[in-house]
Design a protein around this motif. Structure first.
Motif, PDB file in Angstrom:
ATOM      1  N   GLY A 110     -40.657  22.003 -36.755  1.00 24.48           N
ATOM      2  CA  GLY A 110     -39.468  21.220 -36.440  1.00 24.48           C
ATOM      3  C   GLY A 110     -39.498  19.836 -37.065  1.00 24.48           C
ATOM      4  N   ALA A 111     -40.665  19.181 -37.041  1.00 23.32           N
ATOM      5  CA  ALA A 111     -40.787  17.845 -37.625  1.00 23.32           C
ATOM      6  C   ALA A 111     -40.527  17.877 -39.125  1.00 23.32           C
ATOM      7  CB  ALA A 111     -42.172  17.274 -37.337  1.00 23.32           C
ATOM      8  N   ASN A 112     -41.041  18.896 -39.804  1.00 14.19           N
ATOM      9  CA  ASN A 112     -40.854  18.981 -41.254  1.00 14.19           C
ATOM     10  C   ASN A 112     -39.418  19.334 -41.628  1.00 14.19           C
ATOM     11  OD1 ASN A 112     -43.616  18.808 -42.864  1.00 14.19           O
ATOM     12  ND2 ASN A 112     -44.044  19.770 -40.910  1.00 14.19           N
ATOM     13  N   ILE A 113     -38.774  20.175 -40.827  1.00 13.65           N
ATOM     14  CA  ILE A 113     -37.365  20.485 -41.083  1.00 13.65           C
ATOM     15  C   ILE A 113     -36.512  19.240 -40.845  1.00 13.65           C
ATOM     16  CG2 ILE A 113     -35.375  21.790 -40.249  1.00 13.65           C
ATOM     17  CD1 ILE A 113     -37.245  24.123 -39.705  1.00 13.65           C
ATOM     18  N   ALA A 114     -36.803  18.522 -39.761  1.00 13.13           N
ATOM     19  CA  ALA A 114     -36.034  17.312 -39.445  1.00 13.13           C
ATOM     20  C   ALA A 114     -36.152  16.271 -40.549  1.00 13.13           C
ATOM     21  CB  ALA A 114     -36.513  16.728 -38.114  1.00 13.13           C
ATOM     22  N   THR A 115     -37.323  16.176 -41.172  1.00 13.30           N
ATOM     23  CA  THR A 115     -37.509  15.223 -42.269  1.00 13.30           C
ATOM     24  C   THR A 115     -36.559  15.516 -43.416  1.00 13.30           C
ATOM     25  OG1 THR A 115     -39.827  14.748 -41.764  1.00 13.30           O
ATOM     26  CG2 THR A 115     -39.140  14.470 -44.051  1.00 13.30           C
ATOM     27  N   GLN A 116     -36.475  16.787 -43.791  1.00 10.06           N
ATOM     28  CA  GLN A 116     -35.595  17.158 -44.896  1.00 10.06           C
ATOM     29  C   GLN A 116     -34.128  16.983 -44.523  1.00 10.06           C
ATOM     30  OE1 GLN A 116     -37.000  17.596 -47.792  1.00 10.06           O
ATOM     31  NE2 GLN A 116     -38.986  17.411 -46.735  1.00 10.06           N
ATOM     32  N   VAL A 117     -33.774  17.261 -43.264  1.00 11.31           N
ATOM     33  CA  VAL A 117     -32.398  17.086 -42.808  1.00 11.31           C
ATOM     34  C   VAL A 117     -32.006  15.604 -42.843  1.00 11.31           C
ATOM     35  CG1 VAL A 117     -30.857  17.268 -40.818  1.00 11.31           C
ATOM     36  CG2 VAL A 117     -32.375  19.177 -41.395  1.00 11.31           C
ATOM     37  N   LEU A 118     -32.916  14.743 -42.365  1.00  8.22           N
ATOM     38  CA  LEU A 118     -32.636  13.302 -42.357  1.00  8.22           C
ATOM     39  C   LEU A 118     -32.465  12.769 -43.775  1.00  8.22           C
ATOM     40  CD1 LEU A 118     -34.939  11.861 -39.549  1.00  8.22           C
ATOM     41  CD2 LEU A 118     -32.451  11.999 -39.575  1.00  8.22           C
ATOM     42  N   LYS A 119     -33.272  13.272 -44.698  1.00 11.62           N
ATOM     43  CA  LYS A 119     -33.140  12.820 -46.090  1.00 11.62           C
ATOM     44  C   LYS A 119     -31.728  13.081 -46.616  1.00 11.62           C
ATOM     45  CE  LYS A 119     -37.911  13.341 -47.757  1.00 11.62           C
ATOM     46  NZ  LYS A 119     -38.047  12.015 -48.388  1.00 11.62           N
ATOM     47  N   ASP A 120     -31.136  14.215 -46.183  1.00 16.05           N
ATOM     48  CA  ASP A 120     -29.802  14.584 -46.664  1.00 16.05           C
ATOM     49  C   ASP A 120     -28.685  13.908 -45.875  1.00 16.05           C
ATOM     50  OD1 ASP A 120     -30.869  16.240 -48.612  1.00 16.05           O
ATOM     51  OD2 ASP A 120     -30.863  18.009 -47.311  1.00 16.05           O
ATOM     52  N   LEU A 121     -28.917  13.698 -44.566  1.00 13.81           N
ATOM     53  CA  LEU A 121     -27.843  13.191 -43.712  1.00 13.81           C
ATOM     54  C   LEU A 121     -27.743  11.674 -43.673  1.00 13.81           C
ATOM     55  CD1 LEU A 121     -27.936  15.586 -40.609  1.00 13.81           C
ATOM     56  CD2 LEU A 121     -26.466  15.683 -42.634  1.00 13.81           C
ATOM     57  N   LEU A 122     -28.880  10.993 -43.755  1.00 16.03           N
ATOM     58  CA  LEU A 122     -28.833   9.531 -43.677  1.00 16.03           C
ATOM     59  C   LEU A 122     -28.102   8.961 -44.893  1.00 16.03           C
ATOM     60  CD1 LEU A 122     -32.415   8.601 -42.397  1.00 16.03           C
ATOM     61  CD2 LEU A 122     -30.258   8.494 -41.135  1.00 16.03           C
TER      62      LEU A 122
END
Length: 301
Positions: A110-122
């Motif tokens: 979950g932490a690694n998926i969230a990192t990639q999601v944040l990179k795209d969403l922020l």
């Protein structure tokens, strides 16, 4: 006369009173820290300048150190996954902690998926007059992978081994973060954000594991080599030394009669920030889990 003998209780031990609130508070602190890190180092001019200056000055040290850290970063995904897999599988198979392993692995993923999601969403870095790349690089994916793998090992370790696992894992995560800065892959804030993001996932997972109480009892600090107090005092001393380096580096470039033109001061301040954040997280997390773990008490029979 009947003799009573004492036997060490190894039954399930529930977390210490009030530890649930502390785990919740620690999780919220990680989330708040992540938001504050993003706002200051991405959305403000001063934060952007400090962060970008550390990245630019890394060029001065990118030589033999750069080659070594590049090789380390190339091996990092494999090392992280193998390290976590070996420990988690060992504990799962030997101790039959299947549910705990599932929780630790799910939080890691979950932490690694969230990192990639944040990179795209922020949002991209706004133009604040600082010469920098506009795209968002926060949080650092390599650091998230290393820190989450180390955290999974920490969660699956028994309480008597957790202090040592915390220090070794924290050092591994810090080394990965420092390497990304030396190689100019990431700014210091990207690394700090990765630490906080991992904490936001792994601390709640740790609470679920601790709640199961299947191996949540220990003899306290000093009762075993893995729980020696040195694993807490050492990161504290390293953190204090890093704070001194940061203060000295920033003082040399602060407006004053003795102000210098910075060549590597921002870089060393950035390295210090990574070390301080990493070991602060290590000490806080180890202390939190140590408080939650119950002391073994002699059982009469």
């Amino acid at each position: 006369m009947t003799l009573q003998r004492q036997a060490t209780s190894r039954t399930a031990a529930q977390p210490a009173t009030g530890s649930g609130f502390l785990f919740m508070l620690a999780t919220l602190a990680c989330v708040a820290g992540l938001v504050a890190t993003y706002y200051y180092f991405v959305q403000t001019t001063t934060g952007q300048f400090i962060d970008e200056s550390a990245l630019v000055e890394a060029v001065e040290l990118h030589g033999p150190a750069g080659k070594a850290t590049t090789k380390f970063l190339d091996l990092l995904p494999t090392v992280s996954l193998v390290m976590a897999a070996v420990v988690v599988l060992f504990v799962t198979v030997i101790r039959k902690h299947w549910a705990e392993a599932g929780i630790a692995v799910a939080a890691c993923i979950g932490a690694n998926i969230a990192t990639q999601v944040l990179k795209d969403l922020l949002p991209a870095r706004p133009d604040k007059g600082v010469v920098t790349l506009a795209f968002n690089s926060l949080p650092s994916g390599h650091t998230t992978l290393a820190a989450s793998a180390a955290a999974a090992v920490f969660l699956m370790a028994s309480p008597r081994w957790r202090p040592m696992a915390g220090f070794v894992g924290g050092t591994f995560a810090i080394a990965s973060g420092v390497s990304t800065l030396i190689n100019q892959w990431h700014r210091p804030a990207d690394v700090v954000a990765a630490f906080l993001l991992v904490g936001a996932f792994m601390i709640p997972a740790g609470w679920l594991i601790v709640r199961r109480g299947t191996w949540n009892a220990w003899d306290g600090f000093g009762g075993h080599i893995g729980s020696a107090r040195v694993w807490l005092t050492l990161p504290v001393f390293i953190g204090l030394a890093s704070a001194a380096v940061a203060l000295y580096s920033l003082a040399r470039i602060a407006p004053s009669p003795w102000q210098e033109t910075s060549t590597t001061h921002y870089f060393w301040a950035g390295i210090s920030l990574i070390v301080i954040a990493g070991y602060l997280a290590t000490v806080a997390t180890t202390s939190l889990f140590a408080y939650a773990a119950r002391r073994r008490v002699p059982a009469r029979r």
